[in-house]
Design a protein around this motif. Sequence first.
Motif, mmCIF file in Angstrom:
data_model
loop_
_atom_site.group_PDB
_atom_site.id
_atom_site.type_symbol
_atom_site.label_atom_id
_atom_site.label_comp_id
_atom_site.label_asym_id
_atom_site.label_seq_id
_atom_site.Cartn_x
_atom_site.Cartn_y
_atom_site.Cartn_z
ATOM 1 N N ARG A 86 25.761 9.240 -0.193
ATOM 2 C CA ARG A 86 25.822 7.943 0.476
ATOM 3 C C ARG A 86 24.976 8.009 1.734
ATOM 4 N N PHE A 87 24.440 6.867 2.126
ATOM 5 C CA PHE A 87 23.598 6.833 3.312
ATOM 6 C C PHE A 87 23.723 5.485 4.004
ATOM 7 N N GLU A 88 23.406 5.464 5.281
ATOM 8 C CA GLU A 88 23.290 4.227 6.048
ATOM 9 C C GLU A 88 21.883 4.037 6.587
ATOM 10 N N LYS A 89 21.176 5.150 6.811
ATOM 11 C CA LYS A 89 19.848 5.074 7.409
ATOM 12 C C LYS A 89 18.763 5.263 6.354
ATOM 13 N N MET A 90 17.925 4.242 6.223
ATOM 14 C CA MET A 90 16.779 4.320 5.333
ATOM 15 C C MET A 90 15.593 3.649 6.019
ATOM 16 N N GLU A 91 14.426 4.279 5.928
ATOM 17 C CA GLU A 91 13.211 3.728 6.503
ATOM 18 C C GLU A 91 12.084 3.820 5.477
ATOM 19 N N VAL A 92 11.169 2.875 5.524
ATOM 20 C CA VAL A 92 9.952 2.933 4.730
ATOM 21 C C VAL A 92 8.785 2.629 5.657
ATOM 22 N N TRP A 93 7.831 3.550 5.703
ATOM 23 C CA TRP A 93 6.653 3.415 6.567
ATOM 24 C C TRP A 93 5.403 3.280 5.712
ATOM 25 N N GLY A 137 0.806 -1.208 0.000
ATOM 26 C CA GLY A 137 0.000 0.000 0.000
ATOM 27 C C GLY A 137 0.843 1.264 0.000
ATOM 28 N N PRO A 138 0.215 2.434 0.126
ATOM 29 C CA PRO A 138 0.931 3.714 0.138
ATOM 30 C C PRO A 138 1.966 3.755 1.272
ATOM 31 N N CYS A 139 3.064 4.423 1.030
ATOM 32 C CA CYS A 139 4.107 4.462 2.049
ATOM 33 C C CYS A 139 4.993 5.699 1.919
ATOM 34 N N ILE A 140 5.737 5.931 2.988
ATOM 35 C CA ILE A 140 6.725 7.001 3.066
ATOM 36 C C ILE A 140 8.115 6.392 2.963
ATOM 37 N N VAL A 141 8.919 6.879 2.020
ATOM 38 C CA VAL A 141 10.313 6.463 1.867
ATOM 39 C C VAL A 141 11.181 7.574 2.450
ATOM 40 N N LEU A 142 12.130 7.197 3.283
ATOM 41 C CA LEU A 142 12.893 8.187 4.051
ATOM 42 C C LEU A 142 14.366 7.819 4.076
ATOM 43 N N VAL A 143 15.231 8.813 3.862
ATOM 44 C CA VAL A 143 16.680 8.600 3.852
ATOM 45 C C VAL A 143 17.358 9.706 4.643
ATOM 46 N N GLU A 144 18.404 9.353 5.365
ATOM 47 C CA GLU A 144 19.298 10.358 5.962
ATOM 48 C C GLU A 144 20.688 10.139 5.380
ATOM 49 N N ASP A 145 21.208 11.133 4.655
ATOM 50 C CA ASP A 145 22.512 10.956 4.023
ATOM 51 C C ASP A 145 23.637 11.204 5.037
ATOM 52 N N HIS A 146 24.855 10.973 4.601
ATOM 53 C CA HIS A 146 26.001 11.085 5.506
ATOM 54 C C HIS A 146 26.246 12.508 5.980
ATOM 55 N N ASP A 147 25.650 13.483 5.315
ATOM 56 C CA ASP A 147 25.806 14.884 5.722
ATOM 57 C C ASP A 147 24.671 15.360 6.619
ATOM 58 N N GLY A 148 23.767 14.466 6.996
ATOM 59 C CA GLY A 148 22.699 14.820 7.917
ATOM 60 C C GLY A 148 21.441 15.358 7.276
ATOM 61 N N HIS A 149 21.389 15.388 5.948
ATOM 62 C CA HIS A 149 20.152 15.798 5.285
ATOM 63 C C HIS A 149 19.142 14.650 5.358
ATOM 64 N N VAL A 150 17.905 14.983 5.735
ATOM 65 C CA VAL A 150 16.841 13.991 5.834
ATOM 66 C C VAL A 150 15.767 14.343 4.807
ATOM 67 N N PHE A 151 15.398 13.386 3.974
ATOM 68 C CA PHE A 151 14.471 13.669 2.871
ATOM 69 C C PHE A 151 13.837 12.369 2.413
ATOM 70 N N GLY A 152 12.854 12.489 1.535
ATOM 71 C CA GLY A 152 12.203 11.276 1.050
ATOM 72 C C GLY A 152 11.021 11.593 0.166
ATOM 73 N N GLY A 153 10.098 10.633 0.092
ATOM 74 C CA GLY A 153 8.943 10.815 -0.768
ATOM 75 C C GLY A 153 7.764 9.991 -0.300
ATOM 76 N N PHE A 154 6.582 10.406 -0.733
ATOM 77 C CA PHE A 154 5.347 9.671 -0.476
ATOM 78 C C PHE A 154 4.939 8.932 -1.741
ATOM 79 N N ALA A 155 4.835 7.602 -1.639
ATOM 80 C CA ALA A 155 4.375 6.771 -2.744
ATOM 81 C C ALA A 155 2.896 6.487 -2.527
ATOM 82 N N SER A 156 2.062 6.880 -3.466
ATOM 83 C CA SER A 156 0.613 6.862 -3.268
ATOM 84 C C SER A 156 -0.016 5.485 -3.441
ATOM 85 N N CYS A 157 0.745 4.508 -3.942
ATOM 86 C CA CYS A 157 0.199 3.167 -4.138
ATOM 87 C C CYS A 157 1.289 2.150 -3.846
#
Length: 455
Positions: free
Chosen positions: A401-408, A289-309
């Motif tokens: 580059r990143f180490e932290k990724m989450e999908v909700w 189902g719909p979800c939030i994709v989230l990444v924190e890069d090595h420089d501390g920027h946190v960003f992502g996207g909403f997937a509607s399906c």
Amino acid sequence: MGNVRSQLGQKFCSQFLPEEQAEIDRLFDALSSEKHSSDTSLRSFSLKALKSHIGEALPLEMVTRLYDGMRKVDLMGKAKGPSESVSREQFTMSMSHLLKGNSEEKSLMILKMISATEGPVKAREIQKFTEDLVGSVVHVLNYRQELRGWTPKTGLGPPPRVQVLAAQLFSEMDLPGGEKLPGPQQLDCECDLAMVEAWVFRVPHVATFLSVVIHRGFLLRLPLDLATLVPERHVDQERVFESVLDILSVIYINSHLPREQRHRWRLLFSSKLHGHSFTQLCGHITQQGPCIVLVEDHDGHVFGGFASCSWEVKPQFQGDDTCFLFSISPCMAVYTSTGYNDHYMYLNHRQQTIPNGLGMGGQHNYFGLWIDVDFGKGHSKAKPKCTTYSSPQLSAQENFRFEKMEVWGVGDAPVLQQAKSSRSVLDKNPEAQILLEASGRSRHSEGLRDVPDSE
């Protein structure tokens, strides 16, 4: 708008329903019980009484703002300054305007909470009020234990993003002529009632946050639905999991989701829990189902996207124009569809001729957000803006580059059709598929399950 101040001097009618007014009266009686107890018509309460009632539920700055705003209410239009204490009528009018008033009435109360004098206020004063308001929401939800499963940041991690969200809300205020507030050089400009009213009307978070602060700070026994403000957090793991997001980040992203998906977030994938594996990522997020994709890069920027399906592994773009990209740190912003193209979502794996990875916006090899199949690498290419979402570069470096990724997953989990005996263990474990192919053995069942069993 010009008549409102004179209108406030006329007879005030509470906007509360009878049962709501009874609760407001009960609260006032509790606040004013120490003073004029023999004559209820003369009752009022002091700042000391308000502090005693609220205790540590709200920061002292917000308690003082609320009190000052209430005692500046001029019922007859003849007062030369704030009253010494807050009367029943002042209290009722203040609560009515703050909780049930229109944007004009709320703006009048906000101005009273900001400045000791009548008339326009400095932009920097509104900025400070916004920071106090946002900070009070975090404080009171934490104090009343209403974070709905989200845990406050602890230890040496980043503090709650109070200033970041406050800056985003404050940036929505327009200067005369429609110019946005661009930065510190504009903080000395004057903002009048019309500007504050337009801001309150345009930014619903302001009214919502005021309502939360008052309901939970005063412990009002009136309904307040927090379900669409703070989603319930579900993590199917026995060990403690601390998200990259804090409660304000969750509230901000959640407010941009379709309303029916705001009540619950389900952790589908975390690089911390499930490992640094693109195959694991695909196995955990497809058909969810719909979800939030989230990444924190090595420089501390946190960003992502909403997937509607639901994500699907396939060579075509997917999704629709309700998808969006967002930034959380160093600034908060949401970037929605431009209508230029339909490159909303892309997920591909094990293809030789087209890119393998997860992408949102832009085009092949030039995505607004890209997570490479070589997990831990990605890019955010947007010069000058991503064509699909009009987003800027979200990461600190174009190739990050990143180490932290989450999908909700957001909203209720989809009801998946249970496959019958034709379902293979390979469907559940993508890594098993890869191992089988690497050994040179073919999958004889491949292609035999394309057509679902008829009911």
